[in-house]
Design an enzyme around this catalytic site. Structure first.
Site, PDB file in Angstrom:
ATOM      1  N   GLU A 134       0.390  -1.294  -0.009  1.00 39.25           N
ATOM      2  CA  GLU A 134       0.033  -0.111  -0.311  1.00 39.25           C
ATOM      3  C   GLU A 134       0.713   1.538  -0.250  1.00 39.25           C
ATOM      4  O   GLU A 134       0.764   2.340   0.899  1.00 39.25           O
ATOM      5  CB  GLU A 134      -0.807  -0.193   1.012  1.00 39.25           C
ATOM      6  CG  GLU A 134      -1.686  -1.097   1.065  1.00 39.25           C
ATOM      7  CD  GLU A 134      -3.275  -0.810   1.928  1.00 39.25           C
ATOM      8  OE1 GLU A 134      -2.892  -0.239   3.455  1.00 39.25           O
ATOM      9  OE2 GLU A 134      -4.294  -1.687   2.510  1.00 39.25           O
ATOM     10  N   ASP A 157      -8.946  -8.729   3.984  1.00 38.81           N
ATOM     11  CA  ASP A 157      -8.349  -8.147   5.031  1.00 38.81           C
ATOM     12  C   ASP A 157      -9.076  -7.724   6.117  1.00 38.81           C
ATOM     13  O   ASP A 157     -10.057  -6.526   6.164  1.00 38.81           O
ATOM     14  CB  ASP A 157      -7.782  -6.773   4.217  1.00 38.81           C
ATOM     15  CG  ASP A 157      -7.451  -5.428   4.961  1.00 38.81           C
ATOM     16  OD1 ASP A 157      -6.983  -5.713   6.314  1.00 38.81           O
ATOM     17  OD2 ASP A 157      -7.418  -4.653   4.951  1.00 38.81           O
ATOM     18  N   GLU A 193     -12.393  -2.576  12.008  1.00 37.97           N
ATOM     19  CA  GLU A 193     -12.644  -1.714  10.726  1.00 37.97           C
ATOM     20  C   GLU A 193     -13.668  -1.992  10.102  1.00 37.97           C
ATOM     21  O   GLU A 193     -14.086  -0.810   9.600  1.00 37.97           O
ATOM     22  CB  GLU A 193     -11.217  -1.790  10.081  1.00 37.97           C
ATOM     23  CG  GLU A 193     -10.490  -1.234   8.752  1.00 37.97           C
ATOM     24  CD  GLU A 193      -9.365  -0.955   7.714  1.00 37.97           C
ATOM     25  OE1 GLU A 193      -8.938  -1.688   8.917  1.00 37.97           O
ATOM     26  OE2 GLU A 193      -9.718  -0.558   6.891  1.00 37.97           O
TER      27      GLU A 193
END
Ligand code: GCV
Length: 711
Positions: A307, A381, A409
């Site tokens: 990322e 993820d 998240e």
């Protein structure tokens, strides 16, 4: 109204309702136990005897004296000798001659410096309870374990408990930035007040350390894996050292995330090439500098070439070159490197689920002995549900350290009640078949499958500056569950839930039952209203809160929802079998074959591995479309029922927390409806089928759901 006040007044007098609480004390409340337990415990715990002085022994003494006095509702004096029945004798054979004389050396050595023994014993004819370890940290863990026995109403008259951690490094990863913000943090700002440090260390730092020590967590990575080089500057090292000074008494080591390009940004070098001698020397010197100010520094955590982060591949080197260079720098000091496997490239037609395995698996056996590969539980993820990551069981010569996400998240932030122990249980119990049946993820992680010498586990922390630490009071249970599972990954979810409830919320048996049920059902329910049957990554982009299955605007295809669900008129789901990406081939044959066949693939992973026709018959006999819709409805029904169940606990739970939790449950219910309606309306555009009986009509139009995010 008068009647309600009267009832509340009676409950207060009878002690059923406790005073209002803000949640700061977490599971270490130490309020007086119910009468029935006091009679049993008081004669058995009359004094605390912790001979010797050291920061850790002082912490043990203080915690036990405070904890026992609070729980028993009378003073429990600290003494230097056993002069009556009921002494609590704590320490190591070195710190206490009483313990040295017990002849437990062999057992204590076998339990290791963090393990402990708690046993009823007699000294000079007087009854006592001994909490012993070969190390002071073990004595501290034993003391917290003993307090937990009291807090959970465990009998203590014939104690004989031996316990030691199954994993060596039990670490929290804070994604905290130096400006005080927290990436994916939903409970306020960072716990570390970098501006005030090192001169001022907030008392919260010590309470954080106590909370962790009560679970056996022994490491904390202070800064975000998307790291800022400044965290390795002399100025910030002094700040980290001030935190480490507080942590030390509680057996917690400080670790730092290292930005791979720090030699350029901090050191003024032209490159960060891991094979460049100047770069290697820079890291060596940096490690020496760190150990001067933090002598028990744990080591580095690294997110490299992921990322947008720099890494060895930026310099045409590989992950082994990068990890081993850092490992060489910390090795002389006994440090470790936790190298993350969260690496995925954006290549055309690439399956993100296959990327980490493709990138890292070929390096098995090549990492230095003080490197652990930190691998997320699933291949994408931290989704509400994922199959286990195929790297588990695929790198027998490399210590793999699971990375779990405690912060929610993709799971409704701190607004949704989700007890993650159930999700993690599913992960630990997954059978990799690496060495035949029974090769569970637990055995990979605890090192028993492949004889690893180094083991560990990481949890992305959910604690922040909010008074109750985690935003949602129930999110505390996930911090708790992570710590308990890190100590013993075989622990049962119900046991963890009940412990936490009794320690944190209430001792009322009926309430414990109701709350445990809500907690234990919660993960499946959230999967039902977010991503049932193997759907994944259909959240709103960026913040990841709420649904956006229509999302197709991000520059990287694998940051778009449509990439993951592949809905079209023929069906739904990502084909990861031979006819698709074939990512399923990364699993060992029995797992691979089970996942690869549509008729043997567990339905909870169906759309993860298969593109399934809308009319496909599910085990229930229903079509995929009907089944999908009913899962979403089931999730909504659960959220509604949880609100109602919670209402019945007014008067049992303190009013402050009861009201705050009720508020968040109402948000969760609203969000569940939103999820159901938005996702079903969108997929209906492909399935072209009506909603089955039992599924409510959507509250808004698809356009309305698309027009703004739920946040
Ligand atoms: C710290 C996901 C998250 C990022 C996180 C990343 C990681 O992509 O959305 O916020 O970055 O995982 O684990 O490195």
């Amino acid at each position: 109204m008068l009647i309600v006040s009267l009832i509340v007044a009676i409950l207060c007098v009878t002690g059923v309702v406790t005073r209002a609480e803000d949640g700061y004390r977490l599971w270490l409340r130490y309020d007086q136990l119910p009468e029935r337990m006091l009679n049993l415990y008081r004669p058995r715990v009359t004094s605390v005897v912790v001979p010797g002085r050291s920061p850790t022994l002082d912490a043990v003494r203080e915690e036990l004296a405070k904890g026992c006095a609070g729980l028993l509702g009378n003073p429990v004096p600290v003494k230097t000798e056993v002069d009556q029945d009921g002494a609590l004798v704590v320490g190591t054979p070195k710190s206490s001659t009483l313990i040295a004389k017990l002849g437990w050396e062999r057992q204590l050595i076998n339990l290791g410096p963090e393990g402990f023994r708690i046993r009823s014993a007699r000294f000079g004819g007087r009854s006592a309870i001994v909490i012993a370890s070969n190390g002071e940290a073990g004595a501290l863990y034993g003391a917290f374990h003993f307090l937990r026995l009291l807090q959970t109403s465990h009998p203590i008259d014939h104690l004989d408990i031996s316990s030691s951690p199954r994993l060596q490094l039990r670490v929290l990863n804070h994604w905290d930035n130096l400006d005080g913000s927290v990436e994916r943090g939903y409970a306020g700002k960072s716990l570390w007040d970098w501006k005030a440090l090192p001169e001022t260390v907030s008392p919260r730092v010590r309470d954080y350390a106590r909370a962790n020590a009560s679970l056996g967590i022994n490491g904390s990575v202070l800064n975000n894996v998307n790291a800022n080089s400044q965290s390795l500057s002399a100025e910030y090292l002094r700040k980290a050292a001030a935190i480490a000074d507080v942590f030390r008494s509680y057996g917690i080591r400080v670790y730092l995330s290292a930005r791979f390009s720090a030699p350029i940004e901090l050191g003024g070098l032209k490159t960060a090439d891991p094979l460049d001698p100047d770069v290697r020397e820079w890291w060596k010197k940096k490690a020496d500098e760190i150990y001067k100010v933090i002598p028990d520094f744990g080591g580095f955590l690294v997110k490299a070439n992921s990322e947008g982060q720099p890494g060895p591949r930026t310099y045409n080197r590989d992950h082994v070159d990068g990890a081993n260079m850092l490992a060489a720098a910390v090795a002389p000091h006994g440090g470790t490197v936790m190298w993350r496997a969260f690496v995925y490239d954006a290549k055309p037609d690439y399956d993100r689920a296959a990327a980490a395995y493709d990138n890292l698996q070929p390096f098995d056996g090549r990492f230095a002995p003080n490197v652990l590969l930190q691998v997320k539980n699933g291949p994408i993820d931290f989704q509400p549900r994922e199959p286990f990551h195929p790297l588990f069981g695929a790198m027998p010569k490399t210590p793999l350290m699971p990375e779990l996400q405690i912060t929610q998240e993709y799971l409704g932030f701190s607004n949704h009640l989700v007890f993650l122990a159930s999700m993690w249980r599913e992960f630990f119990d997954a059978d990799t078949y690496a060495k035949g049946h029974g090769s569970t993820v637990t055995k990979v992680a605890d090192g028993s499958l492949d004889g690893q010498r180094l083991t560990g586990i990481a949890g992305v922390a959910n604690a922040g500056s909010e008074t109750n630490w985690t935003g949602h009071h129930f999110a505390q249970s996930n911090w708790y569950a992570f710590g308990r599972l890190a100590w013993n990954p075989d622990l049962d979810s119900r046991r963890i839930a009940e412990e936490w409830i009794r320690m944190t919320l209430t001792q009322d048996n009926n309430a414990v039952e109701v709350i445990a049920r809500i907690m234990l059902e919660s993960h499946e329910a959230v999967v039902d209203y977010m991503t049932p049957l193997g759907l994944h990554h259909i959240m709103w982009p960026g913040h990841h809160y709420g649904p956006a299955p229509w999302w197709d605007d991000s520059k990287r295809p694998d940051w778009n929802s449509v990439y993951y669900h592949r809905a079209d008129e023929s069906g739904l789901g990502f084909d990861r079998t031979k006819t698709g990406s074939n990512a399923v081939a990364q699993y060992h044959p029995p797992v691979r074959d089970r996942f690869a066949r549509i008729d043997t693939c567990p339905e909870k992973f169906l759309l993860w591995f298969h593109h399934v026709p809308w009319d496909h018959r599910m085990q229930s006999g229903r079509t995929l479309w009907d089944e999908l819709a009913l899962h979403y409805q089931r999730g909504v029904d659960w959220a509604r029922a949880a609100c109602k169940d919670w209402e019945t606990l007014a008067g049992v739970i303190d009013p402050e927390r009861h009201a705050e939790i009720a508020k968040r449950l109402a948000i969760q219910e609203r969000d569940a409806v939103w999820w159901r309606d938005a996702v079903l309306l969108y997929f209906q555009g492909f399935s072209k089928r009506p909603l089955p009986k039992g599924v409510e009509k959507p509250q808004k139009t698809l356009e309305e759901y698309k027009s703004k995010s739920l946040l």
